[in-house]
Design a protein around this motif. Sequence first.
Motif, PDB file in Angstrom:
ATOM      1  N   ALA A 243       0.849  -1.192   0.000  1.00  8.07           N
ATOM      2  CA  ALA A 243       0.000   0.000   0.000  1.00  8.07           C
ATOM      3  C   ALA A 243       0.881   1.237   0.000  1.00  8.07           C
ATOM      4  CB  ALA A 243      -0.926   0.011   1.211  1.00  8.07           C
ATOM      5  N   LEU A 244       0.446   2.272  -0.705  1.00  8.96           N
ATOM      6  CA  LEU A 244       1.190   3.526  -0.791  1.00  8.96           C
ATOM      7  C   LEU A 244       0.283   4.696  -0.436  1.00  8.96           C
ATOM      8  CD1 LEU A 244       3.035   2.925  -4.192  1.00  8.96           C
ATOM      9  CD2 LEU A 244       3.939   2.545  -1.879  1.00  8.96           C
ATOM     10  N   ARG A 245       0.825   5.635   0.327  1.00  9.15           N
ATOM     11  CA  ARG A 245       0.067   6.847   0.634  1.00  9.15           C
ATOM     12  C   ARG A 245      -0.065   7.685  -0.633  1.00  9.15           C
ATOM     13  NH1 ARG A 245      -0.973   8.559   5.762  1.00  9.15           N
ATOM     14  NH2 ARG A 245      -1.103  10.695   4.997  1.00  9.15           N
ATOM     15  N   ASN A 246      -1.243   8.228  -0.860  1.00  9.24           N
ATOM     16  CA  ASN A 246      -1.466   9.086  -2.029  1.00  9.24           C
ATOM     17  C   ASN A 246      -0.875  10.469  -1.781  1.00  9.24           C
ATOM     18  OD1 ASN A 246      -2.954   6.963  -3.139  1.00  9.24           O
ATOM     19  ND2 ASN A 246      -4.876   7.726  -2.255  1.00  9.24           N
ATOM     20  N   GLU A 247      -0.170  10.984  -2.776  1.00  7.87           N
ATOM     21  CA  GLU A 247       0.491  12.278  -2.621  1.00  7.87           C
ATOM     22  C   GLU A 247      -0.497  13.429  -2.454  1.00  7.87           C
ATOM     23  OE1 GLU A 247       3.629  12.938  -2.107  1.00  7.87           O
ATOM     24  OE2 GLU A 247       4.056  10.797  -2.162  1.00  7.87           O
ATOM     25  N   ASP A 248      -1.740  13.241  -2.907  1.00  2.00           N
ATOM     26  CA  ASP A 248      -2.722  14.321  -2.778  1.00  2.00           C
ATOM     27  C   ASP A 248      -3.375  14.368  -1.404  1.00  2.00           C
ATOM     28  OD1 ASP A 248      -4.368  12.121  -2.793  1.00  2.00           O
ATOM     29  OD2 ASP A 248      -5.436  12.649  -4.627  1.00  2.00           O
ATOM     30  N   GLY A 249      -2.926  13.488  -0.501  1.00  2.23           N
ATOM     31  CA  GLY A 249      -3.450  13.509   0.858  1.00  2.23           C
ATOM     32  C   GLY A 249      -4.817  12.880   1.019  1.00  2.23           C
ATOM     33  N   SER A 250      -5.286  12.167   0.005  1.00  2.00           N
ATOM     34  CA  SER A 250      -6.635  11.594   0.046  1.00  2.00           C
ATOM     35  C   SER A 250      -6.706  10.258   0.781  1.00  2.00           C
ATOM     36  CB  SER A 250      -7.152  11.398  -1.385  1.00  2.00           C
ATOM     37  OG  SER A 250      -6.315  10.492  -2.101  1.00  2.00           O
TER      38      SER A 250
END
Length: 308
Positions: A243-250
């Motif tokens: 899993a990766l954190r979304n760069e747009d903060g969503s």
Amino acid sequence: MAKISSPKLNAQSFHPKNWGAWVLIGFMFSISLLPYRVQHYLGLGIGRLGRALMKSRVHITHRNLEICFPDKSEAEREQLVESCFRHLGHSVVDTANAWFWPQWRFAKHFKVEGLEHLKKAREQQGGILLVSAHFWTLESHARAYGTLDPGVGIYRPNKNSVYEYYQYHGRTKSNKYLVDRTDVRGMIKALRQDNAVWYAPDHDYGTHAAVFVPFFAQDKAATITGTATLAKVKNVQVLPTYALRNEDGSGFTLVIEPALDNYPQGDDEQDAHTINQVVEKAILRAPEQYMWIHRRFKSRPEGEKGVY
């Protein structure tokens, strides 16, 4: 099968020696109640504090990046260190949410990439070996995958009974049960029962049942052979997932990749190298989100001095 028994709280759980754990759990629960935007800024603050206090881990992170990415400039590696600790801070928030959020709220903050690969795998009989890695999103990953296909987690029980209680129940919120990381028979039995089993072979677990193969620019990284052992179970399919954190903060994205072809091949070194390449590919999508704080290269071939 030595399945981990579901821990319970009792009178001893409230002994003064456990008060620190209760404060930590209370802090995490409080975090889970905050608006998501507020959590973001709190995660940044925790990350800055972590970098200031965890001097030895900062050193290890720097050294790992020097070893793995010798072609990057010092400034580029420093930026990666900064970002890595930022994601460390966010991981505290992510863990709180994965353990305490109700499903309706958790589901609002993740999306899936590659769901078709899981569906294809489930069209066939047999277990699924989920080859993953130690990203800072580990807890979110476990819960998200479990919402699609409840499986079995591999982990190390915590020595503190209070923390262990919440860790166990947090990790099984959408999954079936947990198996100790040393219980190979338990893992094999879970796979034979057509379960999905989460497995992260990317740490240095010592030289027992391991071979030295390349990992990024380090050509002698101790890598366990257990992945191939588990993949030999009849009808098992090996799916890389993380899993990766979304760069747009969503929120974050649960990634499920296609099942590996022709794995294992029966050669310990080749099979271990193949898995390292799978892990490398995942890391390169977001190197700042990987847990570089662990001593990945602590085990060295006989006669070779340590790198830390």
